[in-house]
Design a protein around this motif. Structure first.
Motif, short mmCIF file in Angstrom:
data_model
loop_
_atom_site.label_atom_id
_atom_site.label_comp_id
_atom_site.label_asym_id
_atom_site.label_seq_id
_atom_site.Cartn_x
_atom_site.Cartn_y
_atom_site.Cartn_z
N THR A 119 0.83 -1.21 0.00
CA THR A 119 0.00 0.00 0.00
C THR A 119 0.86 1.25 0.00
O THR A 119 0.61 2.20 -0.75
N VAL A 120 1.90 1.26 0.85
CA VAL A 120 2.79 2.41 0.93
C VAL A 120 3.54 2.60 -0.40
O VAL A 120 3.72 3.74 -0.86
N ALA A 121 3.97 1.51 -1.01
CA ALA A 121 4.67 1.60 -2.29
C ALA A 121 3.77 2.19 -3.37
O ALA A 121 4.21 2.99 -4.21
N SER A 122 2.50 1.82 -3.35
CA SER A 122 1.55 2.38 -4.32
C SER A 122 1.38 3.88 -4.11
O SER A 122 1.37 4.66 -5.08
N LEU A 123 1.25 4.30 -2.86
CA LEU A 123 1.13 5.73 -2.56
C LEU A 123 2.39 6.48 -2.95
O LEU A 123 2.34 7.61 -3.46
N PHE A 124 3.55 5.85 -2.73
CA PHE A 124 4.82 6.46 -3.11
C PHE A 124 4.89 6.69 -4.62
O PHE A 124 5.34 7.75 -5.08
N ALA A 125 4.44 5.70 -5.39
CA ALA A 125 4.45 5.85 -6.84
C ALA A 125 3.54 7.00 -7.28
O ALA A 125 3.89 7.76 -8.20
N MET A 126 2.41 7.15 -6.64
CA MET A 126 1.51 8.25 -6.97
C MET A 126 2.15 9.60 -6.65
O MET A 126 2.07 10.55 -7.44
N LEU A 127 2.81 9.68 -5.49
CA LEU A 127 3.45 10.93 -5.09
C LEU A 127 4.60 11.28 -6.02
O LEU A 127 4.85 12.46 -6.31
N VAL A 128 5.33 10.29 -6.50
CA VAL A 128 6.43 10.54 -7.43
C VAL A 128 5.91 10.95 -8.80
O VAL A 128 6.47 11.85 -9.46
N ALA A 129 4.81 10.34 -9.23
CA ALA A 129 4.28 10.60 -10.57
C ALA A 129 3.77 12.03 -10.72
O ALA A 129 3.84 12.59 -11.83
N VAL A 130 3.27 12.63 -9.65
CA VAL A 130 2.72 13.98 -9.75
C VAL A 130 3.80 15.01 -10.11
O VAL A 130 3.66 15.73 -11.11
N PRO A 131 4.90 15.13 -9.35
CA PRO A 131 5.92 16.11 -9.75
C PRO A 131 6.60 15.76 -11.06
O PRO A 131 7.02 16.66 -11.81
N VAL A 132 6.75 14.47 -11.36
CA VAL A 132 7.36 14.09 -12.63
C VAL A 132 6.48 14.54 -13.80
O VAL A 132 6.97 15.03 -14.82
N THR A 133 5.17 14.39 -13.65
CA THR A 133 4.25 14.85 -14.69
C THR A 133 4.39 16.35 -14.92
O THR A 133 4.46 16.82 -16.07
#
Length: 255
Positions: A119-133
């Motif tokens: 679950t934490v890894a999924s949230l981490f991926a979402m948080l990383v994807a926002v600034p990268v976008t």
């Protein structure tokens, strides 16, 4: 004559609290050499895949988040497998079960940290994807696509949790890390072959292949039939092997 009530009081007073078992098993997951290596690989692979996909495919948030699933589908089940097999490969199960003879509590404490990690890894991926976008949109001077369905995000996260649960189930059934890892990693390739074996192969794949059954869940548009197929797949790959594995661990002689 021994006072039975006094004996029960002593046992209850000296019982290890479950939160302490959970804390110990969580430390085992991340403090070991293999745990640290797996965690670092997971973090680096998540960052690298999202950034690389952003550069190639453009600033599409939904696409970048889903890219992390490439590494998750491989590494997350391995984390689950190592969690339940390391005690037996390192021969520390005797010490663990001597300190806490109620093995069911130990198994529960072992299974929760990997599921929380997914679950934490999924949230981490979402948080990383926002600034990268945002960064890719700015660098390429194009409009960012922020559209993402909440149900799709929840389904994608749930799929990652199910992947870990599958690793836990297979690992607990076999109690052998290499064999369990080979099965989990080879399963998608085997099902891709089965799907090409005509109508029967396609039907088996729809109902028993966890990857195929979980596709509607990840897209956020699951129907009643999709839910039935996912349930059958999860019973086959998680419920049955987990039940047999728990029974095996509870009855297994430790030496």
């Amino acid at each position: 004559m021994t006072d039975i009530s006094a004996t029960r009081d002593v046992r209850s007073a000296t019982a290890i609290p479950f939160h302490r078992l959970l804390s110990v098993e969580a430390r085992k997951l991340f403090d070991t050499r293999s745990g640290k290596i797996m965690t670092m690989i997971l973090l680096v692979l998540t960052l690298a895949s999202i950034v690389a996909r952003g550069v190639v495919s453009g600033p599409q948030l939904h696409t970048l988040i889903g890219t992390a699933g490439i590494g998750f589908s491989t590494l997350l089940p391995v984390i689950g497998i190592l969690t339940v097999t390391s005690e037996w490969s390192h021969r520390t199960a005797l010490t663990t079960f001597a300190l806490e003879p109620r093995r069911s509590r130990v198994l529960a404490a072992k299974c929760l940290p990997p599921l929380i990690t997914a679950t934490v890894a999924s949230l981490f991926a979402m948080l990383v994807a926002v600034p990268v976008t945002a960064a890719v949109a700015s660098a390429q001077d194009v409009t960012a696509h922020w559209e993402v369905a909440p149900l799709a995000l929840l389904g994608w996260t749930a799929t990652n949790v199910l992947v870990v649960a599958m690793g836990l189930a297979v690992g607990m059934l076999l109690l052998n890390a290499p064999a369990a890892i080979v099965i989990c990693l080879a399963t998608p390739m085997l099902w891709s072959v089965v799907a090409r074996l005509g109508a029967t192969g396609e039907a088996l794949t729809e109902w028993l292949d966890p990857g195929t059954a979980a596709t509607p869940l990840m897209s956020g548009d699951m129907t009643g039939g999709d839910a039935a197929r996912l349930a059958v797949s999860m019973i086959f790959w998680i419920a049955i092997p987990m039940t047999l594995g728990v029974v095996r661990v509870l009855r297994k002689e430790v030496n």
